[in-house]
Scaffold this motif. Structure first.
Motif, PDB file in Angstrom:
ATOM      1  N   VAL A 181      39.335  32.735  88.988  1.00  0.00           N
ATOM      2  CA  VAL A 181      39.286  33.173  87.778  1.00  0.00           C
ATOM      3  C   VAL A 181      38.829  32.375  86.408  1.00  0.00           C
ATOM      4  CG1 VAL A 181      41.831  32.622  86.111  1.00  0.00           C
ATOM      5  CG2 VAL A 181      41.561  33.112  88.925  1.00  0.00           C
ATOM      6  N   GLU A 182      38.283  31.416  86.284  1.00  0.00           N
ATOM      7  CA  GLU A 182      37.637  31.238  84.815  1.00  0.00           C
ATOM      8  C   GLU A 182      36.469  31.801  84.594  1.00  0.00           C
ATOM      9  OE1 GLU A 182      34.425  27.235  83.332  1.00  0.00           O
ATOM     10  OE2 GLU A 182      36.015  27.214  85.069  1.00  0.00           O
ATOM     11  N   HIS A 183      35.825  32.449  85.857  1.00  0.00           N
ATOM     12  CA  HIS A 183      35.045  33.148  85.560  1.00  0.00           C
ATOM     13  C   HIS A 183      35.134  34.675  84.698  1.00  0.00           C
ATOM     14  CE1 HIS A 183      31.310  35.164  85.827  1.00  0.00           C
ATOM     15  NE2 HIS A 183      31.229  36.414  86.740  1.00  0.00           N
ATOM     16  N   LEU A 184      36.353  35.019  85.285  1.00  0.00           N
ATOM     17  CA  LEU A 184      36.590  36.668  85.031  1.00  0.00           C
ATOM     18  C   LEU A 184      37.579  36.310  83.160  1.00  0.00           C
ATOM     19  CD1 LEU A 184      38.733  37.882  87.970  1.00  0.00           C
ATOM     20  CD2 LEU A 184      36.824  38.666  87.584  1.00  0.00           C
ATOM     21  N   TYR A 185      38.005  35.372  83.646  1.00  0.00           N
ATOM     22  CA  TYR A 185      38.278  35.009  82.226  1.00  0.00           C
ATOM     23  C   TYR A 185      37.193  34.735  80.800  1.00  0.00           C
ATOM     24  CZ  TYR A 185      43.510  35.770  82.286  1.00  0.00           C
ATOM     25  OH  TYR A 185      44.428  35.698  81.658  1.00  0.00           O
ATOM     26  N   ARG A 186      35.996  33.717  81.279  1.00  0.00           N
ATOM     27  CA  ARG A 186      35.326  33.859  80.458  1.00  0.00           C
ATOM     28  C   ARG A 186      34.728  35.263  80.078  1.00  0.00           C
ATOM     29  NH1 ARG A 186      34.377  29.240  78.365  1.00  0.00           N
ATOM     30  NH2 ARG A 186      34.990  26.698  81.150  1.00  0.00           N
ATOM     31  N   GLU A 187      34.141  36.223  80.687  1.00  0.00           N
ATOM     32  CA  GLU A 187      33.497  37.612  80.849  1.00  0.00           C
ATOM     33  C   GLU A 187      34.353  37.875  79.984  1.00  0.00           C
ATOM     34  OE1 GLU A 187      30.856  40.213  80.358  1.00  0.00           O
ATOM     35  OE2 GLU A 187      30.695  37.865  81.279  1.00  0.00           O
ATOM     36  N   MET A 188      35.660  38.015  79.853  1.00  0.00           N
ATOM     37  CA  MET A 188      36.693  38.571  79.257  1.00  0.00           C
ATOM     38  C   MET A 188      36.984  38.196  77.974  1.00  0.00           C
ATOM     39  SD  MET A 188      40.121  39.873  79.803  1.00  0.00           S
ATOM     40  CE  MET A 188      41.073  37.823  80.248  1.00  0.00           C
ATOM     41  N   ILE A 189      36.841  37.012  77.485  1.00  0.00           N
ATOM     42  CA  ILE A 189      36.547  36.670  76.365  1.00  0.00           C
ATOM     43  C   ILE A 189      35.821  36.782  75.954  1.00  0.00           C
ATOM     44  CG2 ILE A 189      37.303  33.995  74.778  1.00  0.00           C
ATOM     45  CD1 ILE A 189      39.037  33.634  77.566  1.00  0.00           C
ATOM     46  N   GLN A 190      34.082  36.548  76.095  1.00  0.00           N
ATOM     47  CA  GLN A 190      32.680  37.197  75.635  1.00  0.00           C
ATOM     48  C   GLN A 190      33.321  38.402  75.240  1.00  0.00           C
ATOM     49  OE1 GLN A 190      31.483  34.734  74.553  1.00  0.00           O
ATOM     50  NE2 GLN A 190      30.183  36.210  74.127  1.00  0.00           N
ATOM     51  N   ARG A 191      33.686  39.112  75.930  1.00  0.00           N
ATOM     52  CA  ARG A 191      33.817  41.166  75.396  1.00  0.00           C
ATOM     53  C   ARG A 191      34.715  41.120  74.030  1.00  0.00           C
ATOM     54  NH1 ARG A 191      30.768  44.631  78.948  1.00  0.00           N
ATOM     55  NH2 ARG A 191      29.729  42.786  80.491  1.00  0.00           N
ATOM     56  N   PHE A 192      36.016  40.421  74.725  1.00  0.00           N
ATOM     57  CA  PHE A 192      36.639  40.485  73.345  1.00  0.00           C
ATOM     58  C   PHE A 192      35.887  39.766  71.519  1.00  0.00           C
ATOM     59  CE2 PHE A 192      40.557  40.598  76.330  1.00  0.00           C
ATOM     60  CZ  PHE A 192      40.221  42.069  76.470  1.00  0.00           C
ATOM     61  N   ILE A 193      35.284  38.913  72.122  1.00  0.00           N
ATOM     62  CA  ILE A 193      34.778  37.910  70.928  1.00  0.00           C
ATOM     63  C   ILE A 193      33.879  38.921  70.322  1.00  0.00           C
ATOM     64  CG2 ILE A 193      32.967  36.557  70.112  1.00  0.00           C
ATOM     65  CD1 ILE A 193      34.635  34.428  71.930  1.00  0.00           C
ATOM     66  N   GLN A 194      32.864  39.658  71.498  1.00  0.00           N
ATOM     67  CA  GLN A 194      31.666  40.336  70.889  1.00  0.00           C
ATOM     68  C   GLN A 194      32.998  41.491  69.545  1.00  0.00           C
ATOM     69  OE1 GLN A 194      29.312  41.590  73.988  1.00  0.00           O
ATOM     70  NE2 GLN A 194      28.394  39.722  74.667  1.00  0.00           N
ATOM     71  N   ARG A 195      33.211  42.418  70.177  1.00  0.00           N
ATOM     72  CA  ARG A 195      34.436  43.283  69.609  1.00  0.00           C
ATOM     73  C   ARG A 195      34.683  43.007  68.401  1.00  0.00           C
ATOM     74  NH1 ARG A 195      37.319  47.936  72.301  1.00  0.00           N
ATOM     75  NH2 ARG A 195      39.164  48.175  70.971  1.00  0.00           N
ATOM     76  N   GLU A 196      35.555  41.705  68.691  1.00  0.00           N
ATOM     77  CA  GLU A 196      35.744  41.311  67.439  1.00  0.00           C
ATOM     78  C   GLU A 196      34.878  40.535  66.713  1.00  0.00           C
ATOM     79  OE1 GLU A 196      39.577  38.443  67.650  1.00  0.00           O
ATOM     80  OE2 GLU A 196      37.857  37.776  69.298  1.00  0.00           O
ATOM     81  N   LEU A 197      34.097  41.009  66.218  1.00  0.00           N
ATOM     82  CA  LEU A 197      32.259  39.977  65.182  1.00  0.00           C
ATOM     83  C   LEU A 197      32.574  41.728  65.229  1.00  0.00           C
ATOM     84  CD1 LEU A 197      30.671  37.435  67.588  1.00  0.00           C
ATOM     85  CD2 LEU A 197      32.130  37.085  65.257  1.00  0.00           C
ATOM     86  N   LYS A 198      32.394  42.502  65.684  1.00  0.00           N
ATOM     87  CA  LYS A 198      32.114  43.955  64.736  1.00  0.00           C
ATOM     88  C   LYS A 198      32.246  44.145  63.699  1.00  0.00           C
ATOM     89  CE  LYS A 198      29.685  45.623  69.302  1.00  0.00           C
ATOM     90  NZ  LYS A 198      29.867  46.650  70.401  1.00  0.00           N
ATOM     91  N   GLU A 199      34.080  43.940  64.286  1.00  0.00           N
ATOM     92  CA  GLU A 199      35.107  43.649  63.071  1.00  0.00           C
ATOM     93  C   GLU A 199      35.320  43.087  61.678  1.00  0.00           C
ATOM     94  OE1 GLU A 199      37.975  46.405  63.079  1.00  0.00           O
ATOM     95  OE2 GLU A 199      36.372  47.790  64.895  1.00  0.00           O
ATOM     96  N   ILE A 200      34.446  41.539  62.399  1.00  0.00           N
ATOM     97  CA  ILE A 200      34.118  40.737  60.558  1.00  0.00           C
ATOM     98  C   ILE A 200      33.224  41.115  60.282  1.00  0.00           C
ATOM     99  CG2 ILE A 200      35.935  39.997  61.700  1.00  0.00           C
ATOM    100  CD1 ILE A 200      34.191  37.165  62.017  1.00  0.00           C
ATOM    101  N   ARG A 201      32.177  41.655  60.550  1.00  0.00           N
ATOM    102  CA  ARG A 201      30.723  41.857  60.947  1.00  0.00           C
ATOM    103  C   ARG A 201      30.368  43.028  60.940  1.00  0.00           C
ATOM    104  NH1 ARG A 201      28.377  36.720  63.171  1.00  0.00           N
ATOM    105  NH2 ARG A 201      27.556  37.886  65.225  1.00  0.00           N
ATOM    106  N   PRO A 202      30.423  44.352  59.929  1.00  0.00           N
ATOM    107  CA  PRO A 202      30.362  45.514  60.660  1.00  0.00           C
ATOM    108  C   PRO A 202      28.614  46.095  60.616  1.00  0.00           C
ATOM    109  CG  PRO A 202      31.500  45.637  59.070  1.00  0.00           C
ATOM    110  CD  PRO A 202      31.312  44.251  59.570  1.00  0.00           C
TER     111      PRO A 202
END
Length: 95
Positions: free
Chosen positions: A74-95
């Protein structure tokens, strides 16, 4: 989701397919809310928020243990998912 004993491999596979569909729908819904959160974040630190990540990991590990599933998985799945979401968010705040 209700658990029930299956009487055939086909029935097991049908249940797994239904769970997969539900998981994808839930991930899409989580992404929808993550995308909304960007409106409230101003900095890279706000997005990466390591303390929030660890809070979520701690919570989901405890839930995994409570439900009798592998907390490391569960931790592995969540860390991967969270990292992907962070990358997605970073594109929004610094295009």
């Amino acid at each position: 989701m209700k658990k029930e004993k299956c009487e055939s491999l086909e029935q097991v596979r049908e249940k797994i397919d239904a769970i997969d569909t539900a998981l994808i729908e839930m991930i899409a819904t989580r992404q929808f809310y993550v995308d909304q959160s960007v409106r409230f974040k101003r900095t890279v630190q706000d997005v990466q928020s390591p303390e929030r990540v660890e809070q979520v990991i701690s919570k989901v590990r405890a839930q995994a243990v409570e439900l009798g599933t592998d907390p490391d998985l569960v931790e592995h799945l969540y860390r991967e998912m969270i990292q992907r979401f962070i990358q997605r968010e970073l594109k929004e705040i610094r295009p």
